[in-house]
Design an enzyme around this catalytic site. Structure first.
Site, PDB file in Angstrom:
ATOM      1  N   GLY A  11      -4.146  -0.838   7.620  1.00 33.70           N
ATOM      2  CA  GLY A  11      -4.148  -0.243   8.962  1.00 33.70           C
ATOM      3  C   GLY A  11      -5.355  -0.734   9.746  1.00 33.70           C
ATOM      4  O   GLY A  11      -6.453  -0.820   9.214  1.00 33.70           O
ATOM      5  N   ARG A  72       0.325  -4.799   6.039  1.00 29.21           N
ATOM      6  CA  ARG A  72       0.319  -4.316   4.656  1.00 29.21           C
ATOM      7  C   ARG A  72       1.283  -5.246   3.925  1.00 29.21           C
ATOM      8  O   ARG A  72       2.497  -5.037   3.959  1.00 29.21           O
ATOM      9  CB  ARG A  72       0.801  -2.867   4.584  1.00 29.21           C
ATOM     10  CG  ARG A  72      -0.034  -1.896   5.449  1.00 29.21           C
ATOM     11  CD  ARG A  72       0.355  -0.466   5.158  1.00 29.21           C
ATOM     12  NE  ARG A  72      -0.155   0.469   6.165  1.00 29.21           N
ATOM     13  CZ  ARG A  72      -1.397   0.945   6.182  1.00 29.21           C
ATOM     14  NH1 ARG A  72      -2.258   0.564   5.280  1.00 29.21           N
ATOM     15  NH2 ARG A  72      -1.774   1.813   7.117  1.00 29.21           N
ATOM     16  N   THR A 125     -11.352   1.332   7.766  1.00 32.86           N
ATOM     17  CA  THR A 125     -10.201   2.245   7.836  1.00 32.86           C
ATOM     18  C   THR A 125     -10.642   3.514   8.544  1.00 32.86           C
ATOM     19  O   THR A 125     -11.760   3.982   8.330  1.00 32.86           O
ATOM     20  CB  THR A 125      -9.642   2.608   6.444  1.00 32.86           C
ATOM     21  OG1 THR A 125      -8.778   3.757   6.574  1.00 32.86           O
ATOM     22  CG2 THR A 125     -10.710   2.979   5.435  1.00 32.86           C
ATOM     23  N   ASP A 127      -9.607   6.344   7.903  1.00 30.98           N
ATOM     24  CA  ASP A 127      -9.434   7.503   7.018  1.00 30.98           C
ATOM     25  C   ASP A 127     -10.727   8.001   6.365  1.00 30.98           C
ATOM     26  O   ASP A 127     -10.805   9.147   5.942  1.00 30.98           O
ATOM     27  CB  ASP A 127      -8.429   7.181   5.907  1.00 30.98           C
ATOM     28  CG  ASP A 127      -7.050   6.882   6.455  1.00 30.98           C
ATOM     29  OD1 ASP A 127      -6.759   7.298   7.583  1.00 30.98           O
ATOM     30  OD2 ASP A 127      -6.264   6.217   5.740  1.00 30.98           O
TER      31      ASP A 127
HETATM   32  O1  F6P Z   1      -4.836   4.179   6.744  1.00 32.06           O
HETATM   33  C1  F6P Z   1      -4.796   4.416   8.120  1.00 32.06           C
HETATM   34  C2  F6P Z   1      -3.569   5.205   8.477  1.00 32.06           C
HETATM   35  O2  F6P Z   1      -3.545   5.368   9.886  1.00 32.06           O
HETATM   36  C3  F6P Z   1      -3.415   6.554   7.783  1.00 32.06           C
HETATM   37  O3  F6P Z   1      -4.212   7.547   8.360  1.00 32.06           O
HETATM   38  C4  F6P Z   1      -1.946   6.792   7.920  1.00 32.06           C
HETATM   39  O4  F6P Z   1      -1.471   7.645   6.907  1.00 32.06           O
HETATM   40  C5  F6P Z   1      -1.372   5.415   7.753  1.00 32.06           C
HETATM   41  O5  F6P Z   1      -2.412   4.502   8.105  1.00 32.06           O
HETATM   42  C6  F6P Z   1      -0.173   5.092   8.578  1.00 32.06           C
HETATM   43  O6  F6P Z   1       0.276   3.874   8.108  1.00 32.06           O
HETATM   44  P1  F6P Z   1       1.246   2.875   8.840  1.00 32.06           P
HETATM   45  O7  F6P Z   1       0.428   2.154   9.869  1.00 32.06           O
HETATM   46  O8  F6P Z   1       1.671   1.931   7.774  1.00 32.06           O
HETATM   47  O9  F6P Z   1       2.328   3.706   9.415  1.00 32.06           O
END
Ligand code: F6P
Length: 319
Positions: A11, A72, A125, A127
């Protein structure tokens, strides 16, 4: 060491560009070359590159997202994908790779490290879920974005005497909820690290009503195992009031990085190049207090992050 590769993975997080800029400019000033791989590990597999020099990283410091794009990568999870990535690094004569990303990106970095490539991980990140470092790049900006939203939601919640559930990101980590709940003046926080206490939530709402406070902001981390609809139904059943539900979603991932994130990214990016110059072997950069740290990349992904319970107690004593 003459040529450094850089990629962003997982992310995106505000401050990734500041880190790319710091890696590039520090490396070039030390007489090294820098090559960017576009789209995370997919860029390594597909040999999708971008020249990074003093000018291409100009004007990016203040922007969210990442000029290198990110992904990812599913292909990189296969042995074939890793092999292709290793061949790409060999093809371009890359002596060391800087990976800017979160936990999953670091696990990928470990695969390359096991194949003899020196990899430096920079934690990027929103998070803040990496246990080995106090802070990750992007977290501070995300918290600032959330408290801006909380302030606006609070205005209307007070005006209408509304209970409001605000869901924030963080995956399995409650840090965004905890820091934004405390600094945004929420009434209640729900973290994945804590056991759910719905009775406690109801008591909190009730205690407010007894003090003639008829609004209540509940910050719920996305990793808490109850859906917003279930939580709203519980509150409605107990109080007779239908709560509002707000999912902040991806707006938390964008925006201009805060000064703290730009600073962290600049320091970490520059330090990554110093470690490469010193040929330390693969490392994960972190921060502990004011000091940057460089731990063995192999060790960091298993370090679990614990919630800061003191902050939680402070939040409740002030709300
Ligand atoms: O890791 C960052 C994040 O925004 C998390 O907070 C969230 O759960 C996830 O990525 C969402 O992932 P994606 O962008 O794959 O939907």
């Amino acid at each position: 060491m003459r040529r450094i590769g850089v990629l962003t993975s997982g992310g995106d997080a505000p401050g990734m560009n500041a880190a790319i800029r710091a890696v590039t400019r520090t490396a070039i000033r030390k007489g090294m070359e820098v090559i960017g791989f576009v789209g995370g590990y997919d860029g390594l597999i597909d040999r999708d590159t971008m020249v990074l020099d003093i000018r291409t990283v100009g004007g990016i410091l203040q922007h969210g997202g990442t000029i290198l794009k990110t992904a990812r990568s599913e292909r990189f999870k296969t042995a074939e994908g890793v092999e292709q990535a290793v061949q790409t690094l060999d093809f371009f004569g890359v002596d060391a790779l800087v990976v800017i990303g979160g936990d999953g990106s670091f696990r990928g970095a470990k695969e390359l490290s096991r194949r003899g490539i020196m990899v430096i991980g920079i934690p990027g990140t929103i998070d803040n879920d990496m246990g080995y470092t106090d802070y990750t790049i992007g977290f501070d900006t995300a918290v600032n974005t959330v408290i801006d939203a909380i302030g606006k939601i609070k205005d209307t919640a007070i005006a209408h005497n509304k209970i409001t559930i605000i869901e924030v990101m963080g995956r399995h980590c409650g840090d965004i909820a905890l820091y934004s709940g405390l600094t945004g003046g929420a009434e209640y926080i729900m973290l994945p690290e804590m056991e759910m206490d719905l009775e406690g939530l109801y008591e909190k709402i009730n205690a407010g009503i007894e003090r003639h406070k008829h609004h209540c902001l509940i910050i719920k981390a996305e990793g808490v195992p109850i859906s917003n609809a279930e939580l709203a139904a519980y509150i409605e059943e107990k109080t007779g009031q239908t709560p509002r539900e707000v999912v902040l979603g991806f707006l938390q991932r964008g925006g201009s990085p805060s000064a703290r994130d730009r600073l962290l990214a600049s320091k970490m990016g520059s330090y990554a190049v110093e470690l490469i110059e010193q040929e330390t072997g693969s490392r994960a950069i972190g921060i502990s207090g004011r000091e940057l740290t460089a731990m063995d990349l192999d060790e960091v992904t298993d370090i679990k992050r614990e919630a800061d319970l003191e902050l939680l107690h402070l939040m409740y004593s002030l709300s």
